[in-house]
Design a protein around this motif. Structure first.
Motif, PDB file in Angstrom:
ATOM      1  N   GLU A 118      29.680-104.719  83.173  1.00 62.86           N
ATOM      2  CA  GLU A 118      29.581-106.093  82.675  1.00 62.86           C
ATOM      3  C   GLU A 118      28.194-106.337  82.075  1.00 62.86           C
ATOM      4  OE1 GLU A 118      31.309-109.704  84.881  1.00 62.86           O
ATOM      5  OE2 GLU A 118      29.162-109.799  85.358  1.00 62.86           O
TER       6      GLU A 118
ATOM      7  N   GLU B 203      26.152-104.056  80.861  1.00 68.18           N
ATOM      8  CA  GLU B 203      26.023-103.296  79.610  1.00 68.18           C
ATOM      9  C   GLU B 203      26.754-103.980  78.460  1.00 68.18           C
ATOM     10  OE1 GLU B 203      23.995-100.754  79.089  1.00 68.18           O
ATOM     11  OE2 GLU B 203      23.349-101.203  81.134  1.00 68.18           O
ATOM     12  N   GLU B 204      27.902-104.569  78.774  1.00 70.94           N
ATOM     13  CA  GLU B 204      28.648-105.298  77.739  1.00 70.94           C
ATOM     14  C   GLU B 204      27.820-106.456  77.187  1.00 70.94           C
ATOM     15  OE1 GLU B 204      32.353-106.864  79.111  1.00 70.94           O
ATOM     16  OE2 GLU B 204      32.636-108.104  77.329  1.00 70.94           O
ATOM     17  N   TRP B 205      27.128-107.169  78.065  1.00 63.93           N
ATOM     18  CA  TRP B 205      26.325-108.302  77.622  1.00 63.93           C
ATOM     19  C   TRP B 205      25.062-107.843  76.900  1.00 63.93           C
ATOM     20  CZ3 TRP B 205      27.021-113.432  77.114  1.00 63.93           C
ATOM     21  CH2 TRP B 205      28.203-113.963  77.657  1.00 63.93           C
TER      22      TRP B 205
ATOM     23  N   ARG C 178      24.960-105.530  74.871  1.00 65.70           N
ATOM     24  CA  ARG C 178      25.398-105.295  73.483  1.00 65.70           C
ATOM     25  C   ARG C 178      25.483-106.609  72.700  1.00 65.70           C
ATOM     26  NH1 ARG C 178      28.479-101.176  76.102  1.00 65.70           N
ATOM     27  NH2 ARG C 178      30.288-102.541  76.399  1.00 65.70           N
ATOM     28  N   LYS C 179      25.431-107.730  73.430  1.00 67.27           N
ATOM     29  CA  LYS C 179      25.437-109.048  72.778  1.00 67.27           C
ATOM     30  C   LYS C 179      24.028-109.635  72.773  1.00 67.27           C
ATOM     31  CE  LYS C 179      30.034-109.873  74.747  1.00 67.27           C
ATOM     32  NZ  LYS C 179      30.801-110.676  75.736  1.00 67.27           N
TER      33      LYS C 179
END
Length: 307
Positions: free
Chosen positions: A243, A245-247, A249-250
């Motif tokens: 989670e 790492e996903e953020w 990327r944002k």
């Protein structure tokens, strides 16, 4: 936004090197909110922050050297070295202070907005707080008072989705934060807090309405912090790694830079130039803090007030 990022990155390195005393709560990942909101505020508008307040101070125009000195506990800092990371204030730019108590800025900002209403100069107040503060009693009291008195107050909820390690989705019976201000008849808008343009547009509309006498407005900015609740080797981070790492990327900083380069507003050379200038300012602030003296024992009771 980039100044906030570079300032915070310097702090992260120094904290984990053991060079900074006390608790430091990183704002990395949430920079678009402070930048997007404060861009619409004047120096006379007052803001109140939370324990993750460095970004709000910088966006409101506070001095990097005095901030860094305060975080290092030096006498040249904003609180003469006696407040530390969580208590930086600069009344000259309308920054009334950060606070180590969850939700404590909400009643302070209600008072600041009431003062602005009485002064009738067109100024407003804004308060930054996290999702965890929405479960505190003073949150509901502040909403109620702001609603019945039509105070010129902008509520800015930085919903980074976790109160330390507790998911907001678990801790809030209402389910969604936006339901609460709407129950108090306060207009509300939910935005993607990592998009500085979206935050800027929503905050601009909200501030304009407040200045026209429209009463309070509630802005919920959904975002994510990159570091643990506070910077510490010992504190366990229970958030899912995927989670986080996903953020990342944002990233609000990288995303906005890409937009500007795609639009031809920024070149690679200009990006390097801006970055180098900011890094120099941060290093100058850091050097200033290291050169500054610590407060002395006889300074302990200075600026302490009692009745």
């Amino acid at each position: 936004m980039l100044t906030i990022r570079r300032f915070e990155e310097r702090l992260v390195r120094e904290v984990f090197a053991g060079n900074i005393p006390g608790f430091v709560h990183s704002y990395i990942g949430q920079e678009a909110i402070a930048a997007g909101v404060c861009r619409h505020l004047t120096r006379r508008d007052r803001i109140v922050s939370h324990h993750r307040g460095h970004g709000h101070c910088i966006a409101k125009g506070a001095d990097l050297k005095r901030m860094m000195a305060e975080i290092y506990g030096k006498k040249t800092g904003y609180c003469k070295g006696k407040g530390g990371s969580m208590h930086i204030a600069d009344f000259s730019v309308g920054m009334l202070g950060a606070d180590g108590i969850v939700g404590a800025g909400l009643p302070i900002s209600t008072g600041a907005a009431f003062a602005a209403q009485l002064e009738r100069k067109g100024d407003i107040a804004a308060v930054f707080f996290g999702d965890g503060a929405c479960n505190e009693g003073e949150f509901h009291e502040a909403l109620n008072l702001a609603g019945i008195w039509k105070l010129p107050l902008l509520f800015v909820c930085e919903n980074n989705q976790y109160g330390v390690n507790t998911p907001a989705a678990y801790a809030m019976a209402a389910g969604e934060i936006a339901r609460i201000p709407r129950a108090h008849k306060i207009p509300c808008k939910v935005v993607f807090g990592n998009d500085v343009e979206e935050v800027h547009r929503a905050a601009g509309s909200a501030v304009a309405g407040i200045r026209k006498g429209g009463g309070p407005f509630f802005l919920e900015c959904r975002t994510y912090r990159w570091h643990k609740h506070f910077l510490s080797q010992g504190l366990e981070d229970l958030r899912p790694a995927a989670e986080l790492e996903e953020w990342k990327r944002k990233c609000p900083v990288a995303s906005f830079e890409k937009k500007l380069r795609d639009r031809g507003v920024l070149s690679a050379a200009k990006v390097r130039s801006i970055n180098d200038k900011i890094l120099r300012a941060v290093e100058e602030a850091h050097d200033f803090a290291l050169r500054s003296p610590y407060p002395q024992p006889q300074d302990a009771l200075q600026d302490v007030y009692s009745t």
